[in-house]
Motif scaffolding. Structure first.
Motif, mmCIF file in Angstrom:
data_model
loop_
_atom_site.group_PDB
_atom_site.id
_atom_site.type_symbol
_atom_site.label_atom_id
_atom_site.label_comp_id
_atom_site.label_asym_id
_atom_site.label_seq_id
_atom_site.Cartn_x
_atom_site.Cartn_y
_atom_site.Cartn_z
ATOM 1 N N HIS A 1 0.989 -1.125 -0.032
ATOM 2 C CA HIS A 1 0.074 0.025 -0.149
ATOM 3 C C HIS A 1 0.772 1.160 -0.073
ATOM 4 O O HIS A 1 1.985 1.525 1.015
ATOM 5 C CB HIS A 1 -0.961 -0.079 1.155
ATOM 6 N N ILE A 2 0.604 2.203 -0.986
ATOM 7 C CA ILE A 2 1.254 3.332 -0.931
ATOM 8 C C ILE A 2 0.250 4.459 -1.241
ATOM 9 O O ILE A 2 -0.956 4.127 -1.357
ATOM 10 C CB ILE A 2 2.409 3.641 -2.056
ATOM 11 N N MET A 3 0.487 5.710 -0.856
ATOM 12 C CA MET A 3 -0.318 6.962 -0.863
ATOM 13 C C MET A 3 -0.476 7.328 -2.489
ATOM 14 O O MET A 3 0.809 7.793 -2.956
ATOM 15 C CB MET A 3 -0.009 7.908 0.087
ATOM 16 N N GLY A 4 -1.807 7.423 -2.843
ATOM 17 C CA GLY A 4 -1.491 8.112 -4.309
ATOM 18 C C GLY A 4 -1.472 9.626 -4.395
ATOM 19 O O GLY A 4 -1.389 10.338 -3.364
ATOM 20 N N GLU A 5 -1.896 10.142 -5.444
ATOM 21 C CA GLU A 5 -1.716 11.523 -5.640
ATOM 22 C C GLU A 5 -2.627 12.316 -4.625
ATOM 23 O O GLU A 5 -2.213 13.333 -4.234
ATOM 24 C CB GLU A 5 -1.872 11.704 -7.166
ATOM 25 N N GLU A 6 -3.856 11.700 -4.466
ATOM 26 C CA GLU A 6 -4.754 12.413 -3.709
ATOM 27 C C GLU A 6 -4.927 11.913 -2.441
ATOM 28 O O GLU A 6 -5.727 11.875 -1.593
ATOM 29 C CB GLU A 6 -6.149 12.489 -4.411
ATOM 30 N N GLN A 7 -3.441 11.674 -2.059
ATOM 31 C CA GLN A 7 -3.627 10.773 -0.622
ATOM 32 C C GLN A 7 -4.642 9.665 -0.251
ATOM 33 O O GLN A 7 -4.864 9.711 0.930
ATOM 34 C CB GLN A 7 -3.839 12.106 0.557
ATOM 35 N N THR A 8 -4.817 9.054 -1.464
ATOM 36 C CA THR A 8 -5.649 7.712 -1.182
ATOM 37 C C THR A 8 -4.680 6.350 -1.186
ATOM 38 O O THR A 8 -3.749 6.721 -2.056
ATOM 39 C CB THR A 8 -6.660 7.766 -2.007
ATOM 40 N N PRO A 9 -5.011 5.442 -0.603
ATOM 41 C CA PRO A 9 -4.155 4.330 -0.625
ATOM 42 C C PRO A 9 -4.358 3.618 -1.965
ATOM 43 O O PRO A 9 -5.367 3.310 -2.229
ATOM 44 C CB PRO A 9 -4.551 3.569 0.860
ATOM 45 N N VAL A 10 -3.235 3.205 -2.402
ATOM 46 C CA VAL A 10 -3.352 2.148 -3.732
ATOM 47 C C VAL A 10 -2.413 1.084 -3.654
ATOM 48 O O VAL A 10 -1.452 1.259 -2.748
ATOM 49 C CB VAL A 10 -2.897 3.234 -4.998
ATOM 50 N N LEU A 11 -2.756 0.106 -4.235
ATOM 51 C CA LEU A 11 -1.827 -1.100 -4.404
ATOM 52 C C LEU A 11 -0.901 -1.077 -5.390
ATOM 53 O O LEU A 11 -1.204 -0.840 -6.621
ATOM 54 C CB LEU A 11 -2.584 -2.454 -4.291
ATOM 55 N N GLN A 12 0.517 -1.248 -4.963
ATOM 56 C CA GLN A 12 1.694 -1.076 -6.190
ATOM 57 C C GLN A 12 2.185 -2.271 -6.098
ATOM 58 O O GLN A 12 2.695 -2.904 -5.017
ATOM 59 C CB GLN A 12 2.410 0.013 -5.570
#
Length: 693
Positions: free
Chosen positions: A270-281
């Motif tokens: 899990h990382i924080m996306g551009e809009e500070q939303t968690p995304v799976l990388q």
């Protein structure tokens, strides 16, 4: 050990990474001085152990022992044992372990049998009915001044009932939560510092550590105390836990970074996306730092791998920005066909059990092996797996193994083929040779004829050899070109204990006392020098002794010794050796009669007299030998002696004549087949002819 919440987590924790305790084998200890809830009738004692040095008694977990106590320990031959003391007599079951490797060891007592399990596999069991176990006093972890443990301990458990084989296999891959019924002690060893080990069971029997020089050291653990499990298409969350080492400067929670990727699955974090939303990388390269605050990754097994079960692995380390862990932690994940199979994982070489317990794969070689290991087997399939495990764990790798199925009448042939096929797929040189039953000597000869090695190592299908033997033996041979045989001292295990420190070799003494056991490593030229190899006609055993006498006479034995008990001889109440001990006079006679030029005439005549008064069992065995080996002069000589004796015992002249006719025919055939120097059959023929006129 793994650190995690007491409630059932939504995803598994990585199977290792926190701490264990290292005991120095001198006087380190952990003790519960007044234990509440000690078992008194049935029990299970279990722990993850890594023995760094074999010694006579390596106590893992014990309560008094002598009297009515008990002890889970390992011995100087690398055998794990569980003993219950009754009137100072020890009742123990045993199974081999290996140094510098983590094992899950569990001893159980159900009120009728003592059992020991190593990595989920049961050893021998010992009967002990209705033992009264002492329920008061202290519990020792690591032995203290009483047989202190040398090695590492982690995740110690104590139950007040005998866990089943299925439960023990489950315990091996899943830590308890602490609130289970019957769990009266559970020490995770996750503290990483301090002088106390907390008990996570309901009983709260916390252990005190020794102080000063008697304090065991906190170290990073590599024990696989929990192995996550999933199935294709089912992602699981795994926490990468760990500490840098056991020192005080290093107590804050470190960060994790991957050092290798799974072989058959995919990792995401899990990382924080551009809009500070968690995304799976997806994690596609290493090293790669895990950014999740709880060091959590998502593992998804591949759906392309059709060969299940299988074990997937990847590695990671932890750091705090300044220091990095000394060892990489290996995460293992069992992948099975269906999620329901995770709760009842079977022991399989394809699973993480196989990955964890087996030695490294032997690399295939194009040249012939240096050593051929000959494993004769007759109805011993239930013991063969343990024997072959001791073979593949040899630190010396230039060998082949030939398993000779000597006409087994049970499922041993199928068991042998299954085991060998598994090892062959992992790169080991093994094969099964099937033959008609001819006995132990005949099976050894068949295996050696098929072998390719320059050196021969016989190992019976119920015996074991310690991992360093072949390496030490080959090093000994290389240091002295005149040596043609290397042998180690013997340790008996199983029904009872026995040890044999081999005597200094004397060629003349060899005629009168067996100076070697069967499992020596020797140059193939010794076997080639003896016509026919191991004599198949000895009764009840001693075929190896008869062979050594021939080898000395025809080639000369030049032995060297390994003064360690590296050969483990299994003692069973129904074994061939026990039958030999009961009929030893006939065995000795059958050996001496093979060597008519080495023994005094009086001793040979005395040997004949044994067969003249043969018991029914010997008469039947001689008859069976005659059917299997009709071209052997010795079986005809023994048959003639038996018939002559039967005729002499009859008072009816007609009946006596019938047996004497058989004896004369047997002596004539023996005389025709015998070597010129063997006078026995010709002399017996003359004596009987004079008697009958």
């Amino acid at each position: 050990a793994s650190r995690g919440p007491q409630h059932r987590p939504t995803g598994p924790i990585a199977g290792l990474g926190r701490t264990a305790l290292s005991f120095d084998g001198n006087d380190d200890y952990a003790v519960i001085r007044s234990f509440v809830g000690l078992p008194t009738k049935t029990m299970t004692a279990a722990a993850w152990i890594c023995v760094t040095h074999h010694k006579s008694y390596n106590r893992v977990l014990s309560h008094k022992w002598v009297g009515n106590g008990w002890n889970l320990f390992t011995d100087g031959s690398g055998v794990a044992r569980f003993g219950i003391g009754q009137d100072n007599s020890d009742f123990a079951a045993s199974k081999i372990i290996f140094r510098n490797r983590w094992h899950y060891v569990a001893g159980t007592y159900d009120g009728e049998f003592i059992r020991i399990y190593v990595d989920g596999v049961a050893g021998s069991r010992t009967e002990l009915k209705n033992a009264a176990i002492d329920g008061d006093g202290y519990l020792s972890i690591g032995g203290a001044e009483w047989d202190p443990f040398r090695g590492l301990l982690d995740d110690v458990r104590l139950w007040n009932y005998a866990r089943s084989a299925e439960e023990i296999r489950y315990d091996m891959v899943q830590q308890p939560f602490g609130n289970e019924d019957g769990l009266v002690g559970y020490w995770k060893f996750d503290e990483g510092r301090g002088y106390r080990v907390n008990d996570f069971s309901r009983m709260q029997n916390h252990a005190e550590l020794g102080t000063g020089k008697r304090m065991p050291k906190w170290v990073q653990s590599q024990a696989q105390v929990h192995i996550p499990c999933t199935s294709p298409g089912m992602p699981i969350s795994i926490v990468l836990d760990g500490i840098l080492d056991g020192s005080a400067h290093n107590l804050r929670q470190p960060m994790a970074y991957l050092t290798s990727l799974p072989r058959n699955g995919v990792l995401h974090q899990h990382i924080m996306g551009e809009e500070q939303t968690p995304v799976l990388q997806p994690i596609e390269q290493v090293p790669n730092e895990i950014r999740h605050p709880s060091r959590r990754v998502l593992y998804t097994p591949s759906s392309q791998n059709a060969s299940m079960p299988y074990c997937d692995t990847f590695e990671y380390r932890v750091h705090d920005g300044k220091f990095t862990s000394r060892q990489a932690a290996v995460v293992m994940v069992d992948v099975v066909e269906h999620p329901d199979m995770c709760a009842t994982r079977e022991i399989s070489v394809k699973s993480c059990w196989g990955e964890r317990t087996q030695a490294s794969i032997a690399k295939p070689l194009l040249s012939p092996p240096k050593v051929s290991i000959i494993v004769p087997m007759y109805n011993q399939g239930h013991l063969l797996g343990e024997t072959l495990e001791s073979v593949v764990n040899q630190t010396y790798t230039d060998w082949e193994a030939v398993v000779v199925n000597d006409g087994s009448t049970d499922t041993s042939r199928d068991v042998a083929r299954t085991l060998v096929e598994r090892y062959v797929t992992r790169g080991y040189r093994m094969r099964v040779l099937d033959k008609v039953n001819g006995g132990l000597a005949d099976a050894r000869n068949a295996g050696i004829r098929a072998a390719q090695g320059e050196f021969i190592f016989p190992l019976d299908a119920d015996d074991l050899v310690l991992p360093e033997f072949l390496e030490q033996a080959m090093r000994t041979l290389a240091s002295d070109n005149s040596t043609n045989l290397v042998i180690a001292d013997l340790k008996g295990f199983g029904a009872w204990e026995y040890s044999w420190k081999l005597p200094e070799y004397d060629a003349l003494d060899l005629r009168y006392t067996n100076m070697f056991h069967c499992s020596a490593l020797y140059h193939r030229s010794l076997w080639a020098a003896v016509p026919g190899g191991y004599p198949p006609t000895t009764l009840f055993g001693y075929e190896d002794w008869a062979f050594w006498i021939f080898a000395e006479e025809l080639a000369g034995i030049r032995p060297r010794y390994i003064k360690e008990q590296q050969f483990l001889y299994r003692i069973r109440a129904d074994s061939m050796h026990q039958s030999l001990l009961q009929h030893q006079e006939y065995s000795l006679a059958s050996v001496r009669m093979l060597h008519p030029t080495l023994y005094p005439v009086e001793l040979l005549i005395s040997s004949h007299e044994k067969f003249l008064a043969a018991i029914d069992k010997v008469q039947q065995l001689v008859k069976e030998k005659g059917a299997k080996f009709p071209q052997s002069a010795m079986v005809h000589l023994m048959a003639g002696l038996v018939s002559e004796g039967q005729g002499s015992s009859r008072h009816d002249g007609h009946a006596s004549g019938f047996y004497w006719d058989d004896a004369l025919a047997s002596y004539e055939q023996a005389a025709e087949l015998a070597q010129f120097t063997d006078w026995q059959a010709r002399w017996r023929l003359w004596v009987l002819q004079q008697r009958v006129g």
